[in-house]
Design an enzyme around this catalytic site. Structure first.
Site, PDB file in Angstrom:
ATOM      1  CB  SER A 127       2.172   0.792   3.873  1.00  0.00           C
ATOM      2  OG  SER A 127       1.568   1.319   5.044  1.00  0.00           O
ATOM      3  CE1 TYR A 140       0.908  -4.402   5.929  1.00  0.00           C
ATOM      4  CE2 TYR A 140       1.543  -2.200   6.636  1.00  0.00           C
ATOM      5  CZ  TYR A 140       0.889  -3.033   5.753  1.00  0.00           C
ATOM      6  OH  TYR A 140       0.210  -2.488   4.687  1.00  0.00           O
TER       7      TYR A 140
END
Length: 245
Positions: A127, A140
């Site tokens: 990401s 995350y």
């Protein structure tokens, strides 16, 4: 291919199959009925927060295909909360699925990747959060930073055996994972849900649009070509200008 049930994972399965790959799709629950019939190959339901689930994913691929040339670690979820309120069980689950699962998949698949005729390949769908941070996403962001470090380590350890390892780092992609964040982001930021996409999600994008899952799949497919073989130990950033700031 983990996290194959929808979004990025499903797009990658479809693209690799279209390119002639035999692909095992792995998700928490194996698809049933009409959904199962749309898949281009076999599927497996497995809990990738466990060692047994990750081992089963590798073993099942070997049972179906006899060898393993590529692992794509994509499964994941999101949890949005301030650190002070961040649920500790959700923290553990995030690290298990986003960081420990890629490690276990690489560990269990390593000998097979080493034996791959054209060199084994490991791809983690990381990401832009592997390169930058956002508030309210401690689990995350921490896990995605960790998976980039894992990819770098795998690239160094695998180089002599022809194993490449790459982290694909997209910005916000049009997936159920992003859609499910909207209510949580609205609560965390104290705004209405209809303002979240423009005022929160797309704020870090210089180009103000969501990335399509098929675009991520195209990058993964490119990495499997001879031209993609030089990309090892590095992030492949496709973040709409997010980290250019």
């Amino acid at each position: 291919m983990t996290g194959s049930g929808s979004g990025i994972g499903r797009a990658i399965v479809d693209r690799l199959a279209a390119d002639g790959w035999q692909v095992l799709g792995v998700d928490l629950k194996a698809p049933e009925g009409d959904l199962a019939e749309t898949l281009p190959g076999p599927s497996l339901g497995a809990d990738l927060t466990t060692r047994e689930g990750n081992k089963a994913a590798v073993d099942t691929a070997l049972e179906h295909f006899g060898r393993l040339d590529l692992v794509v670690a994509n499964a994941g979820f999101q949890h949005v909360s301030p650190v002070v309120d961040f649920d500790e069980d959700r923290w553990d689950a995030l690290l298990a699925i986003l960081l420990t699962s890629p490690f276990l998949l690489a560990k269990y698949a390593w000998e097979s990747l080493r034996a791959a005729p054209r060199g084994g390949r490991f791809v983690a769908i990381a990401s832009a959060h592997a390169l930058a941070a956002s508030p309210f996403k401690a689990g995350y962001v921490s896990a995605k930073h960790g998976v980039l470090g894992l990819v770098k380590t795998l690239a160094l350890e695998g180089a002599a055996d022809g194993i490449t390892s790459t982290a694909v780092c997209p910005g916000y992609v049009r997936t159920p994972l992003v859609e499910k964040q909207i209510a949580d982001q609205a609560r965390a930021h104290g705004i209405d849900e209809d303002r979240v996409l423009e005022e929160v999600i797309l704020t870090p994008h210089a180009v103000k649009r969501l990335i399509e899952p098929s675009e991520v799949a195209d990058v993964v497919a490119f990495l499997q070509t001879p031209a993609g073989s030089a990309f090892s130990g590095s992030p492949v950033t496709m973040d709409m200008g997010w980290t250019a700031r």
